[in-house]
Design a protein around this motif. Structure first.
Motif, PDB file in Angstrom:
ATOM      1  N   PRO A  96      32.480  62.469 -46.028  1.00  0.00           N
ATOM      2  CA  PRO A  96      33.640  62.783 -45.181  1.00  0.00           C
ATOM      3  C   PRO A  96      34.734  61.726 -45.351  1.00  0.00           C
ATOM      4  O   PRO A  96      34.450  60.534 -45.364  1.00  0.00           O
ATOM      5  CB  PRO A  96      33.076  62.729 -43.760  1.00  0.00           C
ATOM      6  CG  PRO A  96      31.610  62.859 -43.909  1.00  0.00           C
ATOM      7  CD  PRO A  96      31.264  62.269 -45.242  1.00  0.00           C
ATOM      8  N   PHE A  97      35.956  62.182 -45.515  1.00  0.00           N
ATOM      9  CA  PHE A  97      37.069  61.245 -45.632  1.00  0.00           C
ATOM     10  C   PHE A  97      37.328  60.620 -44.259  1.00  0.00           C
ATOM     11  O   PHE A  97      37.361  61.310 -43.251  1.00  0.00           O
ATOM     12  CB  PHE A  97      38.316  61.970 -46.126  1.00  0.00           C
ATOM     13  CG  PHE A  97      38.367  62.142 -47.627  1.00  0.00           C
ATOM     14  CD1 PHE A  97      39.558  61.985 -48.297  1.00  0.00           C
ATOM     15  CD2 PHE A  97      37.234  62.446 -48.350  1.00  0.00           C
ATOM     16  CE1 PHE A  97      39.619  62.144 -49.679  1.00  0.00           C
ATOM     17  CE2 PHE A  97      37.278  62.602 -49.720  1.00  0.00           C
ATOM     18  CZ  PHE A  97      38.469  62.451 -50.388  1.00  0.00           C
ATOM     19  N   SER A 117      41.373  65.252 -41.540  1.00  0.00           N
ATOM     20  CA  SER A 117      40.521  64.614 -42.544  1.00  0.00           C
ATOM     21  C   SER A 117      39.272  65.448 -42.803  1.00  0.00           C
ATOM     22  O   SER A 117      38.815  65.559 -43.940  1.00  0.00           O
ATOM     23  CB  SER A 117      40.166  63.182 -42.136  1.00  0.00           C
ATOM     24  OG  SER A 117      39.423  63.149 -40.952  1.00  0.00           O
ATOM     25  N   THR A 120      38.308  67.162 -46.463  1.00  0.00           N
ATOM     26  CA  THR A 120      36.976  66.978 -47.045  1.00  0.00           C
ATOM     27  C   THR A 120      36.340  68.331 -47.353  1.00  0.00           C
ATOM     28  O   THR A 120      35.782  68.541 -48.431  1.00  0.00           O
ATOM     29  CB  THR A 120      36.065  66.176 -46.088  1.00  0.00           C
ATOM     30  OG1 THR A 120      36.671  64.914 -45.809  1.00  0.00           O
ATOM     31  CG2 THR A 120      34.693  65.954 -46.695  1.00  0.00           C
ATOM     32  N   ARG A 170      35.236  69.838 -51.060  1.00  0.00           N
ATOM     33  CA  ARG A 170      33.868  70.312 -51.309  1.00  0.00           C
ATOM     34  C   ARG A 170      33.872  71.761 -51.799  1.00  0.00           C
ATOM     35  O   ARG A 170      33.179  72.108 -52.749  1.00  0.00           O
ATOM     36  CB  ARG A 170      33.040  70.221 -50.037  1.00  0.00           C
ATOM     37  CG  ARG A 170      32.616  68.843 -49.694  1.00  0.00           C
ATOM     38  CD  ARG A 170      31.738  68.884 -48.456  1.00  0.00           C
ATOM     39  NE  ARG A 170      31.416  67.541 -48.035  1.00  0.00           N
ATOM     40  CZ  ARG A 170      31.332  67.160 -46.782  1.00  0.00           C
ATOM     41  NH1 ARG A 170      31.541  68.018 -45.796  1.00  0.00           N
ATOM     42  NH2 ARG A 170      31.029  65.921 -46.479  1.00  0.00           N
TER      43      ARG A 170
END
Length: 108
Positions: free
Chosen positions: A29-30, A43, A47, A51
């Motif tokens: 996760p960012f 964010s 992410t 993905r």
């Protein structure tokens, strides 16, 4: 608005200049570095988009979901990759300040 572009599943090789194929990647996760906590959703969305795009590459196994979310608390990215069975880890952060969006990403 933003877009995520994926141009294949190869990374540049070492000094020899050969391309190394990435077969498995863990996408962490960012991190939200914005002052406003409500930017956390942005964010997470970024992410998720990354993905999803990577999952579209047939030759690439993407480790995501609970496994990568739990690993986020660890500090050493190489250890995270080993734990998750991924030789490559994508990590990053997102920061919004005023009208600007800064996205940092790194492959380990």
């Amino acid at each position: 608005a933003y877009s995520v572009n994926v141009r294949g599943a190869a990374s540049s090789g070492g000094a020899s200049g050969e391309a190394a194929t990435i077969s498995t990647i863990a996408v962490l996760p960012f991190a939200n570095l914005s002052v406003e906590p409500e930017q956390e959703g942005m964010s997470r969305a970024l992410t998720s988009d990354i993905r999803n795009r990577l999952t579209g590459i047939a030759s690439l196994k993407v480790i995501a979901g609970p496994a990568s979310l739990k690993a986020r608390d660890d500090e050493d990215l190489e250890q995270i990759g080993k734990k998750l069975g991924a030789p490559v880890v994508l990590d990053g952060s997102v920061q919004r300040s005023g009208g600007k969006l800064r996205v940092m990403a790194q492959l380990i």
